[in-house]
Design an enzyme around this catalytic site. Sequence first.
Site, PDB file in Angstrom:
ATOM      1  N   ASP A 108       9.504  16.435  -5.411  1.00  7.25           N
ATOM      2  CA  ASP A 108       9.492  15.055  -5.921  1.00  7.25           C
ATOM      3  C   ASP A 108       8.200  14.639  -6.617  1.00  7.25           C
ATOM      4  OD1 ASP A 108      10.970  12.609  -6.177  1.00  7.25           O
ATOM      5  OD2 ASP A 108       9.709  11.709  -4.630  1.00  7.25           O
ATOM      6  N   TYR A 142      13.269   0.877   4.483  1.00  6.96           N
ATOM      7  CA  TYR A 142      13.937   2.042   3.890  1.00  6.96           C
ATOM      8  C   TYR A 142      13.036   2.840   2.949  1.00  6.96           C
ATOM      9  CZ  TYR A 142      18.082   4.752   2.724  1.00  6.96           C
ATOM     10  OH  TYR A 142      18.999   5.760   2.612  1.00  6.96           O
ATOM     11  N   GLY A 201      22.612  27.137 -10.315  1.00  2.00           N
ATOM     12  CA  GLY A 201      22.032  28.481 -10.467  1.00  2.00           C
ATOM     13  C   GLY A 201      22.001  28.957 -11.914  1.00  2.00           C
ATOM     14  N   GLY A 254      18.750  15.495  -9.668  1.00  2.00           N
ATOM     15  CA  GLY A 254      18.777  16.931  -9.384  1.00  2.00           C
ATOM     16  C   GLY A 254      17.419  17.605  -9.280  1.00  2.00           C
ATOM     17  N   ALA A 275      17.440  10.909  -8.227  1.00  4.58           N
ATOM     18  CA  ALA A 275      18.829  11.347  -8.035  1.00  4.58           C
ATOM     19  C   ALA A 275      19.410  12.037  -9.279  1.00  4.58           C
ATOM     20  CB  ALA A 275      19.709  10.176  -7.598  1.00  4.58           C
ATOM     21  N   ARG A 285      20.356   9.680   2.970  1.00  5.72           N
ATOM     22  CA  ARG A 285      19.261  10.650   2.809  1.00  5.72           C
ATOM     23  C   ARG A 285      19.109  11.568   4.014  1.00  5.72           C
ATOM     24  NH1 ARG A 285      15.888  10.171  -2.029  1.00  5.72           N
ATOM     25  NH2 ARG A 285      16.635   8.309  -3.056  1.00  5.72           N
ATOM     26  N   LYS A 295       6.166   6.846  -2.781  1.00  8.98           N
ATOM     27  CA  LYS A 295       6.115   6.244  -4.118  1.00  8.98           C
ATOM     28  C   LYS A 295       4.892   5.329  -4.290  1.00  8.98           C
ATOM     29  CE  LYS A 295      10.037   8.186  -4.948  1.00  8.98           C
ATOM     30  NZ  LYS A 295      10.143   9.322  -5.851  1.00  8.98           N
ATOM     31  N   ARG A 314      15.354   1.701  -2.754  1.00 10.71           N
ATOM     32  CA  ARG A 314      14.147   1.036  -3.230  1.00 10.71           C
ATOM     33  C   ARG A 314      14.522  -0.279  -3.891  1.00 10.71           C
ATOM     34  NH1 ARG A 314      12.454   3.165  -7.219  1.00 10.71           N
ATOM     35  NH2 ARG A 314      13.670   5.045  -7.467  1.00 10.71           N
TER      36      ARG A 314
HETATM   37  C1  OXD Z   1      13.365   8.421  -5.612  1.00 11.23           C
HETATM   38  C2  OXD Z   1      13.134   9.219  -4.389  1.00 11.23           C
HETATM   39  O1  OXD Z   1      14.013   7.373  -5.537  1.00 11.23           O
HETATM   40  O2  OXD Z   1      12.539  10.290  -4.501  1.00 11.23           O
HETATM   41  O3  OXD Z   1      12.905   8.849  -6.680  1.00 11.23           O
HETATM   42  O4  OXD Z   1      13.506   8.785  -3.288  1.00 11.23           O
HETATM   43 MN    MN Z   2      11.725  10.589  -6.490  1.00  8.67          MN
END
Ligand code: OXD
Ligand code: MN
Length: 673
Positions: free
Chosen positions: A313, A237, A560, A291, A289, A425, A246, A95
């Site tokens: 997300d 991208y 976990g 987690g 990114a 990705r 987004k 981004r």
């Molecule tokens: C981000 C995505 O950058 O989810 O947050 O790709």
């Molecule tokens: Mn995201």
Amino acid sequence: MATAKKPCAKGRAAPAAPAAKVVKTPKFENAKVFAWVDKWNKICTPDRIVIVTGEKKQHDDICEMMVKKGQFVKLNQKKRPGCYLARSHESDVARVEGRTFICSKKEIDAGPTNHWMDPDEMRAKMTKAYTGCMKGRTMYVIPYAMGPIGNPITQYGIEITDSPYVVVNMNIMTRTGDAVLKHLGKDGDFIPCIHSVGAPLKKGEKDVAWPCAKNIDDKYITQFPEDHEIWSFGSGYGGNALLGKKCFALRIASKLAKEQGWMAEHMLILTLTSPEGKQYHVTAAFPSACGKTNLAMMLPKLPGWKLQTIGDDIAWLKPGADGRLYAINPENGFFGVAPGTSMDSNPNALASCKKNTIFTNVVLTPDGDIWWEDMGVDAPEEGVDWKGNPCYRCADDPKRMGPKPGMTKAEIKESGYVAAHKNSRFTAPAINCPVLDKDGFNGKFNKKPTGVPIDAMLFGGRRPSTIPLVNEAKSWTHGVFMGSAAGSEVTAAIISNDVGKVRRDPMAMLPFFGYNVCDYFQHWLEMERTSANPANLPRVYFVNWFRKTDKGEFMWPGFGDNSRVLKWICDRIEGKVGANETAIGNLPKFEDIDLSNNEGDPRFTVNPALLKKIITVDKAGWIKEIETVGESYDEYDRKASKDSKEVNPNARRVPAALRAKLAEIKAALAKAK
Ligand code: OXD
Ligand code: MN
């Protein structure tokens, strides 16, 4: 030096540019859809127009066409049926926050965290860029739904694009095609979106593998929040180009949500089932990114606990008549960060990309499969890296690759080389996820299309020091304060020189606010004031899986083992356990964190001594933390816009309730032992 234009000879008009040939705009039943496509057809002048139907055959044909053009590599269909690999241009890998604009009429409405430009100026500038931009290309019209078609929380979009890569990714990430047009009918409303890679082709010119505007200043990712429109130019991208994600589901939707009294958040949604069979629904907002995908699909270490995924997300949450917040995942797939995704960290994500998945910027292996750093499997002897160059297994670490044969791990590290881009990705259909909660994913709870009621909301980030493993807010306002104070180390999900430094990222929404951050905080506070029953709002927690020792080792195994934290949260909701009530919030008592099944691989074993440290208040660290949160508030208060540095009387203010919470915690810390 600028050269003066020659004036035209008196009385003679300047020769008109030859009118571009315009193809016929297809018919649409919905007049607004027709008008949107017709407008851009005339401006962009594509060679042809294709309507995306959502059918498998069309999707497959587009993928095959891209293989023929050298824009996709078809992967080994025995190992990865329906899977393809794309390699992007080096200028187009993430981004572009510096080129992302919120074009509200007034600059103050975009606020101190967003780039702003006057909407008329931006429209004029971008219209110029779009003029003739699809020459030699196909214009695709993608009707898409954010959410299950027909669900009352779902919204719709029409994305026009000249990128077949975008089409096939949107087919995975959203529900596309005829069913959407049918649902829209004659006058159904939608968010109009226009996207171009900004690379017209001259007659006979051969296309490149990844067309885009090479110069970063020629890329624009623009939201018009008052008109609810999205215009994107120059990048192909991820979130720059898949406009449902987004741009729509966060930036435009956050504005809609404020206008209409709901919430559009950068949050995963999961369903947790206790050994007794009780279900809980949890959302979590972590910066990019950090987690979210791993937590959304985690395999609980705690015996008897089951976790299912609804989304990884984005969450849209609407208040119900009972005061609870009900959530849907507006997306249809996962656009996950590849490096680091392994059988250890996220076997369910790996399973999700076994078929019908598009990989971008990962390594191609000689047997037509894919590989990336920290995939947990040995690298092939040689492969093709994300730039299309050969790469080779490292001499002393089979889990690394270097640009030359025989390189050592130290040499590769020193060179900074990675074979898969750090922001490479996978675009995988959610339906592939072995632990998908199908009802929740389809927006259903108890068979009704309400979305799922949320019991707990988590905030978090990568914070190597100070921030405890888990901290419970004492009230909704305290929870909003926690979210407003979120911060994280910058990761490779964005192009930035600050990778590794901590930046404040309120509610993990910093790059995604569709309006002024101070108004957004106020909107969060309003959710309590306007709730039918504030006692039913979710409990709020701040978690941090990333604390490190002085030697840089992680103090908590994560993955976990995070189920231990989720269980503590459920126990708190049920009133089964107490907590240490501290100046910063309610922290777990050591004995209340369930440490059963804590044997085996030492990398995934909780060290009780370290656990004790990360559930206590680091007073000195917190005094500093509160000071820097205050500084971020001061900056929002001072700045009317991202670029202003001076005190500005027009700046919006951080809500008084959050200032009061900050002062309260500061005072309590001063008194604490
Ligand atoms: C981000 C995505 O950058 O989810 O947050 O790709
Ligand atoms: Mn995201």
